[in-house]
Motif scaffolding. Sequence first.
Motif, PDB file in Angstrom:
ATOM      1  N   ALA A 216      40.402  39.928  49.747  1.00 56.16           N
ATOM      2  CA  ALA A 216      39.870  38.958  48.785  1.00 56.16           C
ATOM      3  C   ALA A 216      40.125  39.413  47.357  1.00 56.16           C
ATOM      4  CB  ALA A 216      38.370  38.755  49.024  1.00 56.16           C
ATOM      5  N   CYS A 217      39.918  40.695  47.098  1.00 55.39           N
ATOM      6  CA  CYS A 217      40.181  41.238  45.759  1.00 55.39           C
ATOM      7  C   CYS A 217      41.656  41.115  45.401  1.00 55.39           C
ATOM      8  CB  CYS A 217      39.746  42.700  45.693  1.00 55.39           C
ATOM      9  SG  CYS A 217      37.966  42.961  45.849  1.00 55.39           S
ATOM     10  N   ALA A 218      42.522  41.384  46.372  1.00 56.75           N
ATOM     11  CA  ALA A 218      43.969  41.276  46.131  1.00 56.75           C
ATOM     12  C   ALA A 218      44.349  39.841  45.808  1.00 56.75           C
ATOM     13  CB  ALA A 218      44.736  41.768  47.354  1.00 56.75           C
ATOM     14  N   ASP A 219      43.801  38.885  46.561  1.00 52.26           N
ATOM     15  CA  ASP A 219      44.158  37.483  46.360  1.00 52.26           C
ATOM     16  C   ASP A 219      43.667  36.936  45.027  1.00 52.26           C
ATOM     17  OD1 ASP A 219      45.361  37.530  48.797  1.00 52.26           O
ATOM     18  OD2 ASP A 219      43.870  36.305  49.836  1.00 52.26           O
ATOM     19  N   SER A 220      42.555  37.452  44.543  1.00 49.50           N
ATOM     20  CA  SER A 220      41.973  36.919  43.305  1.00 49.50           C
ATOM     21  C   SER A 220      42.251  37.781  42.086  1.00 49.50           C
ATOM     22  CB  SER A 220      40.456  36.752  43.473  1.00 49.50           C
ATOM     23  OG  SER A 220      39.855  37.974  43.849  1.00 49.50           O
ATOM     24  N   GLY A 221      42.905  38.933  42.287  1.00 47.80           N
ATOM     25  CA  GLY A 221      43.195  39.811  41.152  1.00 47.80           C
ATOM     26  C   GLY A 221      41.974  40.538  40.628  1.00 47.80           C
ATOM     27  N   ALA A 222      40.960  40.721  41.494  1.00 43.84           N
ATOM     28  CA  ALA A 222      39.687  41.322  41.069  1.00 43.84           C
ATOM     29  C   ALA A 222      39.782  42.847  41.112  1.00 43.84           C
ATOM     30  CB  ALA A 222      38.559  40.816  41.962  1.00 43.84           C
ATOM     31  N   GLU A 435      39.752  37.735  36.246  1.00 41.67           N
ATOM     32  CA  GLU A 435      38.506  38.480  36.412  1.00 41.67           C
ATOM     33  C   GLU A 435      38.008  38.937  35.057  1.00 41.67           C
ATOM     34  OE1 GLU A 435      36.942  42.314  39.011  1.00 41.67           O
ATOM     35  OE2 GLU A 435      38.781  42.474  37.831  1.00 41.67           O
ATOM     36  N   ILE A 436      36.765  38.612  34.771  1.00 41.62           N
ATOM     37  CA  ILE A 436      36.115  39.029  33.528  1.00 41.62           C
ATOM     38  C   ILE A 436      34.782  39.686  33.887  1.00 41.62           C
ATOM     39  CG2 ILE A 436      35.159  38.310  31.306  1.00 41.62           C
ATOM     40  CD1 ILE A 436      38.124  37.889  31.371  1.00 41.62           C
ATOM     41  N   ASP A 437      34.610  40.943  33.512  1.00 40.98           N
ATOM     42  CA  ASP A 437      33.343  41.656  33.747  1.00 40.98           C
ATOM     43  C   ASP A 437      32.893  41.567  35.205  1.00 40.98           C
ATOM     44  OD1 ASP A 437      33.221  42.374  31.045  1.00 40.98           O
ATOM     45  OD2 ASP A 437      32.144  40.534  30.517  1.00 40.98           O
ATOM     46  N   GLY A 438      33.811  41.766  36.115  1.00 38.40           N
ATOM     47  CA  GLY A 438      33.456  41.790  37.526  1.00 38.40           C
ATOM     48  C   GLY A 438      33.214  40.441  38.159  1.00 38.40           C
ATOM     49  N   ILE A 514      45.076  41.203  29.515  1.00 41.57           N
ATOM     50  CA  ILE A 514      44.624  40.022  30.252  1.00 41.57           C
ATOM     51  C   ILE A 514      45.426  39.931  31.538  1.00 41.57           C
ATOM     52  CG2 ILE A 514      44.481  37.492  30.235  1.00 41.57           C
ATOM     53  CD1 ILE A 514      44.144  37.637  27.201  1.00 41.57           C
ATOM     54  N   ARG A 515      44.707  39.891  32.679  1.00 43.28           N
ATOM     55  CA  ARG A 515      45.357  39.847  34.000  1.00 43.28           C
ATOM     56  C   ARG A 515      45.049  38.516  34.668  1.00 43.28           C
ATOM     57  NH1 ARG A 515      46.460  45.286  35.631  1.00 43.28           N
ATOM     58  NH2 ARG A 515      45.565  46.771  34.154  1.00 43.28           N
ATOM     59  N   ILE A 516      46.091  37.863  35.167  1.00 43.34           N
ATOM     60  CA  ILE A 516      45.946  36.541  35.788  1.00 43.34           C
ATOM     61  C   ILE A 516      46.721  36.504  37.098  1.00 43.34           C
ATOM     62  CG2 ILE A 516      46.467  34.062  35.519  1.00 43.34           C
ATOM     63  CD1 ILE A 516      46.244  34.535  32.451  1.00 43.34           C
TER      64      ILE A 516
END
Length: 563
Positions: A216-222, A435-438, A514-516
């Motif tokens: 999930a983190c990989a898919d959302s860039g978290a 992702e901004i501030d977790g 900035i990561r998107i």
Amino acid sequence: MEIANMAQALQLHAQVLKSGGGGQNHNPSAEQTQQNLSKVFTFSALSPSGDLSYARLILNALQTPNSYYYNTMIRAYSDLTYPTQAISLFLAMQNIPSPTTPRPDKFTFPFVLKACSKLRRTHLGKQLHGQVLKLGLGLDMYINNALVHMYSGCGVSELALKVFDKMLERDVVSWTSIIDGLVDNDKPILAIALFEHMVDNDIEFNEATVVSVLRACADSGALSIGKKVHDLVKEKKLLNGKVSTALIDMYAKCGCIDGAKNVFNETVNKDVVTWTAMIAGLAIHGKCEEAMVLFNQMKSLEIKPDERTLTALLSACRNGHFVSEGLDCFRTMKKKYKIRPKMQHYGCVVDMLAQSGHLEDAEAFMNKIPVELDVFIWRTLIRASKTHGDVERGERLMKRLELLKFGSNDFGSYVALDNTNQRELLKTSGYSRIEIDGEVHEFTTGERENLEVEKVHEKLEEVALNLSSEGYDPKHFDLLLEIDDEDKAAELLHHSEKMAVSFGLIKTSPGATIRIVKNLRPCEDCHSFMKLVSKVYQREIIIRDHIRFHHFRNGDCSCGNFW
């Protein structure tokens, strides 16, 4: 007697038949006969070296088979890639007009639901769900776990969530199934939220749960959430091969290739999946030389690559524009490793040749592909023809595409050429995540649903005005819409990645990266927009599309304007 192989099973079955197996006497020898028959059946049905057809013969020969035989056979069928026979046997079990035929019980449904999930038979799954409720089995945790898995596998995550929410009892399988299902159905933000709820409430999780949430983190860039999960893995001592591979994938896809390398180097027993994850991570960052070095190291350790490894290596060659190395890799996979190329391998080669300007070679290669062409291969070559200024080739390919009837519902190919074909075409909905501030935020093209988005639109207008002084002029040929130029410019301005980067400018401090993450390749206008934002606002912007990473710095992009 423990059965070790099929020969022993056949020998024992012969003894059963000689002793009159299937008889109904309750003397010790008859009971032993039934036990031996059960051993033969179980081995034939469940052993990797067993023969399901032989087990089915035993089942069919039984005069009064009990529920164990049916459930075991259904279980064996459900483990197959195409488990249609599991469903057929289940239906036959209910339709046999015999009072001695056992009815489905709580051990039957999990396996039939597993078969429905693999076959994506949603309608039948719903019918089974209804039957579960009628039989009073709706509180059984194992059946509910199977229902969550079935609905998720069928792509109906809202129904999976309903089942999960109504469960009075849950175990780690319940939580892992719903999180994994949400990731599979492209709902990683919700999957992360559920995992965070588990952690906050001290709910048990295991390696499988960790692997799911890292996906999930990989898919959302978290990235920051992924790092917290990594810390939890260390704290709970859950690090194993699968978790390490998931961590490598997460760090790479979140743009932290050094983090991926660190995990890879710390992993002791690396299998082909671990090596492939690292090679794929280098590929999406365009690091072809490093990927090739790693591949050679893997070979030196006599670890045989599989088709996914070769896909990763071909992707690295495509993204790094290493044409000769990519062609060598393609030849090697067939000659040395005897791996039959699939559509993703052919697609990589066409894309590699096309992006590098070898349009004639790319078309010739495409014409020799021995399987039905994926529409995306056509789109790749048409887009590259436009990028390299070969209008004649692009128009000719488009006509061929029309003749093959691919173009009637394919938006991207027409967009790649010009605005001459006015059609109503289906287009995949674009989204971008940041992702901004977790916390992960998702934007969709043209979204205007809440106050936060309105602020983003205001910031977009401001950014566009500032960029115009640097020569920003929205390109119109990326849209296939029957609207005037002013409206086209407005539509381009509200593409999802532009909204995400504006949100990033609002929410982060000056100078912060900035990561998107987005699900589609960026259009040419968005690509130019990001280059200028990186220059004017002095920000590094890292965008991952479904092919590769783009690192925008000081007005340039790492892809070299070929993506």
